[in-house]
Design an enzyme around this catalytic site. Sequence first.
Site, PDB file in Angstrom:
ATOM      1  CD  GLU A 524      -2.888  -1.263   2.299  1.00  0.00           C
ATOM      2  OE1 GLU A 524      -2.924  -0.308   3.098  1.00  0.00           O
ATOM      3  OE2 GLU A 524      -3.617  -2.267   2.405  1.00  0.00           O
ATOM      4  CD  GLU A 640      -4.723  -7.993   1.287  1.00  0.00           C
ATOM      5  OE1 GLU A 640      -5.662  -7.367   1.836  1.00  0.00           O
ATOM      6  OE2 GLU A 640      -3.524  -7.706   1.459  1.00  0.00           O
TER       7      GLU A 640
END
Length: 738
Positions: A524, A640
């Site tokens: 991220e 994910e």
Amino acid sequence: MKYIKILPAIALSCMLFSSCDDNMMEWGTDPDHGEVTSAELPLELAEKIGRYEPLKKYTTFKLGAGIGLDEYMNDADYRKIVNENFHEVTVGYAMKHAPMVAANGAINFTKVDAFIAKTKEAGLSVFGHTLVWHSNQNASYLNSLIAPTIIPGSSGPNTVSITGLNDGSFSGWARNNPGAGITAVDGAGLTSTSKAIKLVSSATSSQPYNLQLTSPAIPAVSGHRYEISFFIKSDQAGKGRISFDANVTNQYPYADWYATGGTFTEAFATTSLWQQVKFTINNTKVGSSTFAFNFDLGYLPNVTYYIDANTVAVVDLDAAPLVTNLVTNGKFNTDISGWSQYNPTSGGNVYSLATAAEAYEGNGAMKVINTFTDATTQYKTQIHANFTSTLTAGKDYTISFMIKSLASGSVRCSTTVTSGGSAKYQGDQTTSPTWKLVEWKINASGAENGFNFDLGGFAGTYFIDNVVVSDGVATGGGTGTPSVTIDKPDSEKATLIGNAMTDWISKMVSHYKNDVKAWDVVNEPMKEGGSLRDGNVTTLASDEFYWVKYLGKDYAVTAFKLARQYGNPTDKLFINDYNLEASLPKCDGLIDYVKYIESKGATVDGIGTQMHISLTTDKDKIVQMFQKMAATGKLIKISELDVRLGTATPTLVQLADQSAMYQFVIDSYNKYVPKAQQYGITIWGISDKKEEHVNWLPNESPNVWDANYKRKHAYKGVADGLAGKDISKDFTGDIIIK
């Protein structure tokens, strides 16, 4: 083994429940006794889904599951689903910095080692998640590395006049040998507002007294000990000493401020050069009422020295205290006498004498180890001291002390009272690895006869020093020159955090070199608009720490190089981010950042897209995201995947739509990502069980199994997507029984 035709529904369900075919998923718990979270599937659909093989049998790439380590280790049903259906597992939390790194920076591998051994038994591979992120960090430890340096002030009232230094007049001070100049400079001291004395040695300077500044006469008492302290720095390698007048015996050899002969070396051209000199003399001549000292800085030519004017201090260590301390031992120099443990009452002492290195100042501190964590029962760890006398009613008192903790913590004080009195309680005070002065002012009722440190609210190790209870001014930092806080410069912070990253990545990757062959190296890194995060965040969570803030844009370059250096040449190293399907500019920004990382000599093997999506996620953007990612030529991983429904009790329609969305994502991955670039898909989480969603999507139903570990409609969508067809169309209508 024999085949029979499909039977009526009731008979069929009985046979399914009694089937011993290892490849058949049991229907799960009776809804009357299990956790009912969603509508029951129609029997025909449930029968179809029940006949599907485990998911991993339908794919040619790696199918992974994002799992909880504790659930896998402790829940046999959970573990059975994982082992049967997936090739690879990604631990959601347990391999991150926060759970792995202790308060002192040590890494505890024990729990993850046991987990990896368990997955090996099942033939599962482990995907490492994650090496460098801004969340789930041991932020307390990392922040402690770059915390300001707090240096204690003098130990008592200053007996040397520094007025002439602070106002620049040098009144009372003698510039006997000024060298190339001795002047006062505003804003050149320890802080931007403090004054420094600038002393410059000449081009021919060679003897210490060639640059000399002499103090005024200092009142002295024969036989008393005197502490001399100040802060000094130089613009290059320098050398200095302190010498004394004839009223100090044995003034030869002169007192250097370093055991190495008084040298100090420029490490940084910033305030980080400031160093405190503090030493004690005890040899004033009998009958002498004063003494003086000299700064001798002429050893080397062309060196510029700075002495912070406000920190020059001489303290009579044997003078009577100005403030009476109502606790008998607040310094802990040799012992912790005068203190007792009220709680816990069993299990041995939790308090002890800390070392000089752990003290705020002096030779020791009190160390307390608390194992409790309950903000409402701070008294569970309680260390007590009696006052030397009961406090006087109506009089104001101050309790002050210095405290720090190895990690973020909390402390409060409370009073003890004589019979019939009412105790007083301080509000909770936060603690950190940086020393902090705490003051608590109370107006006495006349019943207070002691006080406690209540430390049971937050588990951790605490250090307490300079405890003073008085009816005068608080003296937690000493009554002389104040403690000094020195911020580390950006360059030093970068070095310290860079070293911490190297330590973390090198040890993790090396330790699991034989077990983990793929890693999320950077997680991220991007903002929603597509620019790189910079770490400039107003409010940080307790586990939030931005490596990029201290290491700059190249933090990821360093991370990938370290992971490659300490791992295997064939390890697959990924960069990973979320919302790439929702924000195409963010997807573009991530791709551009990968190009930048590789332009700096590192190699990124793959890009992960998390895909925490919902039923309303734009399918066109999903397609465009896969097309953009595929164009990079990198391995592409859905890292994910889950599909949230906005409820923990979805309808049949929502369950069908969820199944369709799972299938659409997998179909799109197969269609737009070339086979050679398909690393695989990881489904985030196993079931809708509440325990799995305490920290992620609570009150939701995003997974492929329901809360009772029954296959949902989504199971069919995932399987059909992996297989590239409706698997149930190949069913003959027969079922297998034994």
